[in-house]
Design a protein around this motif. Structure first.
Motif, mmCIF file in Angstrom:
data_model
loop_
_atom_site.group_PDB
_atom_site.id
_atom_site.type_symbol
_atom_site.label_atom_id
_atom_site.label_comp_id
_atom_site.label_asym_id
_atom_site.label_seq_id
_atom_site.Cartn_x
_atom_site.Cartn_y
_atom_site.Cartn_z
ATOM 1 N N ASN A 151 0.822 -1.212 0.000
ATOM 2 C CA ASN A 151 0.000 0.000 0.000
ATOM 3 C C ASN A 151 0.858 1.265 0.000
ATOM 4 O O ASN A 151 0.543 2.250 0.658
ATOM 5 N N PHE A 152 1.912 1.255 -0.767
ATOM 6 C CA PHE A 152 2.811 2.404 -0.851
ATOM 7 C C PHE A 152 2.111 3.556 -1.566
ATOM 8 O O PHE A 152 1.454 3.365 -2.576
ATOM 9 N N GLY A 153 2.278 4.769 -1.034
ATOM 10 C CA GLY A 153 1.717 5.958 -1.670
ATOM 11 C C GLY A 153 0.269 6.213 -1.333
ATOM 12 O O GLY A 153 -0.414 6.958 -2.036
ATOM 13 N N CYS A 154 -0.227 5.629 -0.250
ATOM 14 C CA CYS A 154 -1.612 5.864 0.148
ATOM 15 C C CYS A 154 -1.748 7.287 0.706
ATOM 16 O O CYS A 154 -0.774 8.020 0.817
ATOM 17 N N GLY A 155 -2.954 7.677 1.038
ATOM 18 C CA GLY A 155 -3.178 9.007 1.582
ATOM 19 C C GLY A 155 -3.608 9.982 0.517
ATOM 20 O O GLY A 155 -4.141 9.594 -0.518
#
Length: 189
Positions: A76-80
């Motif tokens: 889940n890299f780069g969430c937000g």
């Protein structure tokens, strides 16, 4: 932005899940629309204390931009929040690609549009790379294959238009400008 079709590098591990765009580049550094110079703010909160002084110990102490052009992240890299500044900061910091088993959709799209490769592979590949830091890899953009030295070759999904742009060092606007005469002819018909 040009990748010439291949990225050959050693990996840099950041085995943390759910790294959000505010960790990649904190909101206080989003005051520009320029790409250059954002690398100094990449993972700023991890590398610096609240006064901006570099921490004695942080995950990026062993990072060398000439040596480590491929980041191996957790899930889940780069969430937000959505921000193009995140891929810009990663690129300016020295990364050409990020490998994960999952990316946040908006980050994945922003990265492709801005020249940062996001490579999605199965969890066992991530586990191998995390267990073997500083590992040599080769990314073949045209054939959408990640070669992990001593472990194997792994296909990854990639939009053909994104691959086309990345291998030519152009973005969507450059593509349109390159085809401006043809577009004008079409519009005039």
């Amino acid at each position: 932005m040009s990748h010439s079709g291949f990225v050959e590098s050693r990996t840099f591990n950041l085995p943390v899940d759910h790294i959000d765009t505010d960790q990649i580049i904190p909101a206080q550094f989003l005051t520009t629309t320029e790409r250059e110079g954002l690398g100094q703010f990449c993972f700023h909160g991890w590398r610096h204390d609240e006064n901006g002084v570099e921490r004695e110990e942080h995950p990026f102490q062993a990072f060398n931009a000439d040596h480590h052009q491929v980041l191996v992240a957790g899930s889940n890299f780069g969430c937000g929040s959505s921000r193009e500044h995140a891929p810009w900061a990663l690129l300016d910091f020295g990364f050409k690609a990020v490998i994960s088993c999952q990316f946040a959709d908006i980050f994945h799209g922003n990265s492709a549009k801005n020249g940062l490769l996001t490579i999605v592979v199965e969890q066992h590949v991530i586990e191998f790379l995390h267990a073997n830091p500083d590992h040599p890899v080769r990314i073949d953009i045209r054939n959408t294959t990640l070669s992990v030295h001593g472990y194997g070759d792994f296909p990854f999904p990639m939009d053909p238009f994104a691959a086309y742009c990345l291998t030519r060092g152009i973005d969507q606007m450059d593509f349109l400008l390159e085809n401006e005469a043809e577009i004008s002819r079409y519009e005039n018909r």
